[in-house]
Scaffold this motif. Structure first.
Motif, PDB file in Angstrom:
ATOM      1  N   SER A 147       0.842  -1.188   0.000  1.00  0.00           N
ATOM      2  CA  SER A 147       0.000   0.000   0.000  1.00  0.00           C
ATOM      3  C   SER A 147       0.877   1.237   0.000  1.00  0.00           C
ATOM      4  CB  SER A 147      -0.881   0.005   1.244  1.00  0.00           C
ATOM      5  OG  SER A 147      -1.527   1.234   1.375  1.00  0.00           O
ATOM      6  N   LEU A 148       0.434   2.273  -0.715  1.00  0.00           N
ATOM      7  CA  LEU A 148       1.195   3.522  -0.718  1.00  0.00           C
ATOM      8  C   LEU A 148       1.154   4.201   0.633  1.00  0.00           C
ATOM      9  CD1 LEU A 148       0.217   5.053  -4.162  1.00  0.00           C
ATOM     10  CD2 LEU A 148       2.324   3.921  -3.514  1.00  0.00           C
ATOM     11  N   THR A 149       0.129   3.912   1.412  1.00  0.00           N
ATOM     12  CA  THR A 149       0.022   4.565   2.702  1.00  0.00           C
ATOM     13  C   THR A 149       0.652   3.756   3.823  1.00  0.00           C
ATOM     14  OG1 THR A 149      -2.152   3.609   3.027  1.00  0.00           O
ATOM     15  CG2 THR A 149      -2.078   5.814   2.063  1.00  0.00           C
ATOM     16  N   ALA A 150       1.167   2.563   3.510  1.00  0.00           N
ATOM     17  CA  ALA A 150       1.742   1.723   4.547  1.00  0.00           C
ATOM     18  C   ALA A 150       2.984   2.355   5.158  1.00  0.00           C
ATOM     19  CB  ALA A 150       2.088   0.351   3.990  1.00  0.00           C
ATOM     20  N   ARG A 151       3.801   2.976   4.347  1.00  0.00           N
ATOM     21  CA  ARG A 151       5.030   3.580   4.842  1.00  0.00           C
ATOM     22  C   ARG A 151       5.218   4.893   4.099  1.00  0.00           C
ATOM     23  NH1 ARG A 151      10.479   3.276   3.071  1.00  0.00           N
ATOM     24  NH2 ARG A 151       9.796   1.940   1.405  1.00  0.00           N
ATOM     25  N   PRO A 152       5.050   6.031   4.795  1.00  0.00           N
ATOM     26  CA  PRO A 152       5.200   7.292   4.083  1.00  0.00           C
ATOM     27  C   PRO A 152       6.607   7.446   3.515  1.00  0.00           C
ATOM     28  CG  PRO A 152       4.755   7.669   6.416  1.00  0.00           C
ATOM     29  CD  PRO A 152       4.743   6.197   6.185  1.00  0.00           C
ATOM     30  N   VAL A 153       6.684   7.730   2.255  1.00  0.00           N
ATOM     31  CA  VAL A 153       7.965   7.921   1.588  1.00  0.00           C
ATOM     32  C   VAL A 153       7.915   9.265   0.885  1.00  0.00           C
ATOM     33  CG1 VAL A 153       9.512   7.053  -0.195  1.00  0.00           C
ATOM     34  CG2 VAL A 153       8.229   5.454   1.209  1.00  0.00           C
ATOM     35  N   ASP A 154       8.865  10.101   1.174  1.00  0.00           N
ATOM     36  CA  ASP A 154       8.910  11.392   0.501  1.00  0.00           C
ATOM     37  C   ASP A 154       9.595  11.249  -0.838  1.00  0.00           C
ATOM     38  OD1 ASP A 154       9.446  12.810   3.656  1.00  0.00           O
ATOM     39  OD2 ASP A 154       7.632  12.996   2.465  1.00  0.00           O
ATOM     40  N   CYS A 155       9.272  12.143  -1.728  1.00  0.00           N
ATOM     41  CA  CYS A 155       9.849  12.096  -3.068  1.00  0.00           C
ATOM     42  C   CYS A 155      11.370  12.244  -3.017  1.00  0.00           C
ATOM     43  CB  CYS A 155       9.259  13.204  -3.933  1.00  0.00           C
ATOM     44  SG  CYS A 155       7.506  13.021  -4.160  1.00  0.00           S
ATOM     45  N   ASP A 156      11.829  13.055  -2.131  1.00  0.00           N
ATOM     46  CA  ASP A 156      13.249  13.351  -2.040  1.00  0.00           C
ATOM     47  C   ASP A 156      13.640  13.318  -0.572  1.00  0.00           C
ATOM     48  OD1 ASP A 156      15.793  14.518  -2.012  1.00  0.00           O
ATOM     49  OD2 ASP A 156      15.314  15.754  -3.749  1.00  0.00           O
ATOM     50  N   PRO A 157      14.661  12.545  -0.201  1.00  0.00           N
ATOM     51  CA  PRO A 157      15.032  12.482   1.208  1.00  0.00           C
ATOM     52  C   PRO A 157      15.551  13.813   1.754  1.00  0.00           C
ATOM     53  CG  PRO A 157      16.617  11.296  -0.145  1.00  0.00           C
ATOM     54  CD  PRO A 157      15.492  11.716  -1.046  1.00  0.00           C
ATOM     55  N   ASN A 158      15.910  14.712   0.870  1.00  0.00           N
ATOM     56  CA  ASN A 158      16.386  16.016   1.290  1.00  0.00           C
ATOM     57  C   ASN A 158      15.198  16.821   1.831  1.00  0.00           C
ATOM     58  OD1 ASN A 158      17.576  18.468   1.609  1.00  0.00           O
ATOM     59  ND2 ASN A 158      18.403  18.602  -0.449  1.00  0.00           N
ATOM     60  N   ALA A 159      15.232  17.175   3.111  1.00  0.00           N
ATOM     61  CA  ALA A 159      14.074  17.774   3.789  1.00  0.00           C
ATOM     62  C   ALA A 159      13.568  19.050   3.118  1.00  0.00           C
ATOM     63  CB  ALA A 159      14.427  18.057   5.240  1.00  0.00           C
ATOM     64  N   ASP A 160      14.449  19.863   2.552  1.00  0.00           N
ATOM     65  CA  ASP A 160      13.987  21.113   1.958  1.00  0.00           C
ATOM     66  C   ASP A 160      13.431  20.927   0.544  1.00  0.00           C
ATOM     67  OD1 ASP A 160      16.431  20.542   0.856  1.00  0.00           O
ATOM     68  OD2 ASP A 160      17.138  22.603   0.868  1.00  0.00           O
ATOM     69  N   ARG A 161      13.479  19.705   0.006  1.00  0.00           N
ATOM     70  CA  ARG A 161      12.962  19.465  -1.342  1.00  0.00           C
ATOM     71  C   ARG A 161      11.762  18.531  -1.337  1.00  0.00           C
ATOM     72  NH1 ARG A 161      17.014  18.608  -5.884  1.00  0.00           N
ATOM     73  NH2 ARG A 161      15.129  19.203  -6.929  1.00  0.00           N
ATOM     74  N   ARG A 162      11.251  18.189  -0.149  1.00  0.00           N
ATOM     75  CA  ARG A 162      10.082  17.318  -0.079  1.00  0.00           C
ATOM     76  C   ARG A 162       8.872  18.050  -0.632  1.00  0.00           C
ATOM     77  NH1 ARG A 162       9.849  15.456   5.979  1.00  0.00           N
ATOM     78  NH2 ARG A 162      10.532  17.588   6.213  1.00  0.00           N
ATOM     79  N   PRO A 163       7.930  17.307  -1.238  1.00  0.00           N
ATOM     80  CA  PRO A 163       6.729  17.972  -1.738  1.00  0.00           C
ATOM     81  C   PRO A 163       5.953  18.591  -0.580  1.00  0.00           C
ATOM     82  CG  PRO A 163       6.610  15.602  -2.112  1.00  0.00           C
ATOM     83  CD  PRO A 163       7.915  15.877  -1.494  1.00  0.00           C
ATOM     84  N   ARG A 164       5.297  19.677  -0.888  1.00  0.00           N
ATOM     85  CA  ARG A 164       4.502  20.391   0.107  1.00  0.00           C
ATOM     86  C   ARG A 164       3.112  20.613  -0.461  1.00  0.00           C
ATOM     87  NH1 ARG A 164       7.822  21.982   3.972  1.00  0.00           N
ATOM     88  NH2 ARG A 164      10.032  22.116   3.553  1.00  0.00           N
ATOM     89  N   ILE A 165       2.161  20.827   0.434  1.00  0.00           N
ATOM     90  CA  ILE A 165       0.803  21.148   0.000  1.00  0.00           C
ATOM     91  C   ILE A 165       0.803  22.608  -0.440  1.00  0.00           C
ATOM     92  CG2 ILE A 165      -1.598  21.370   0.709  1.00  0.00           C
ATOM     93  CD1 ILE A 165      -1.062  19.202   2.816  1.00  0.00           C
ATOM     94  N   VAL A 166       0.479  22.853  -1.693  1.00  0.00           N
ATOM     95  CA  VAL A 166       0.473  24.230  -2.214  1.00  0.00           C
ATOM     96  C   VAL A 166      -0.938  24.745  -2.473  1.00  0.00           C
ATOM     97  CG1 VAL A 166       2.792  24.093  -3.184  1.00  0.00           C
ATOM     98  CG2 VAL A 166       0.828  23.444  -4.592  1.00  0.00           C
TER      99      VAL A 166
END
Length: 108
Positions: free
Chosen positions: A24-43
Motif C-alpha cells: 500500500s502507498l500509505t503503509a510507509r510514508p515515503v517522501d519524493c526526495d530524502p532532502n528535507a527542503d525538497r520534499r513535496p509540500r501542500i500548495v
C-alpha cells in the motif's frame, strides 16, 4: 486423515508464501526526495466532482484527502482554517514514491 490435514496446511503455507501483493502507498510514508527542503509540500486545495478535497502538491501530483472514519481520519480536511494552516507543510507523495512524473498520473 492426519496426513491429508498436514498436506493441506503445507499447501496453504506455500500459497501464502507466494502471495506477492503490492504494498500500500500509505503503509510507509515515503517522501519524493530524502532532502528535507525538497520534499513535496501542500500548495493548494480543490474539490473533485464528488465534493472530496484534493491536495495539490508542489511536485505536481495531487492527493485525495478524505475524512471517512474509521478508515481515514482527517477531520482537519473539513475545516477551512485548519486546511489553510497546513499549506506549505511537507506531504509524502505516493506517486513520486512510485517514480511517476505528474503528467503520467491520473487526475486524483
Amino acid at each position: 486423515m492426519d496426513t491429508a490435514l498436514l498436506a493441506a496446511i503445507s499447501m496453504v503455507r506455500d500459497l501464502l508464501g507466494m502471495n506477492d501483493e503490492r504494498k500500500s502507498l500509505t503503509a510507509r510514508p515515503v517522501d519524493c526526495d530524502p532532502n528535507a527542503d525538497r520534499r513535496p509540500r501542500i500548495v493548494g486545495y480543490r474539490q473533485d466532482e464528488d465534493g472530496h478535497w484534493v491536495a495539490v502538491l508542489s511536485c505536481g501530483h495531487t492527493q485525495h484527502l478524505r475524512h471517512q472514519p474509521p478508515w481515514q481520519s482527517r477531520p482537519w480536511v473539513l475545516d477551512p482554517e485548519r486546511r489553510a494552516a497546513l499549506l506549505e507543510t511537507p506531504f509524502p507523495c505516493g506517486w513520486c514514491a512510485q517514480g511517476l512524473p505528474p503528467e503520467t498520473t491520473e487526475e486524483a
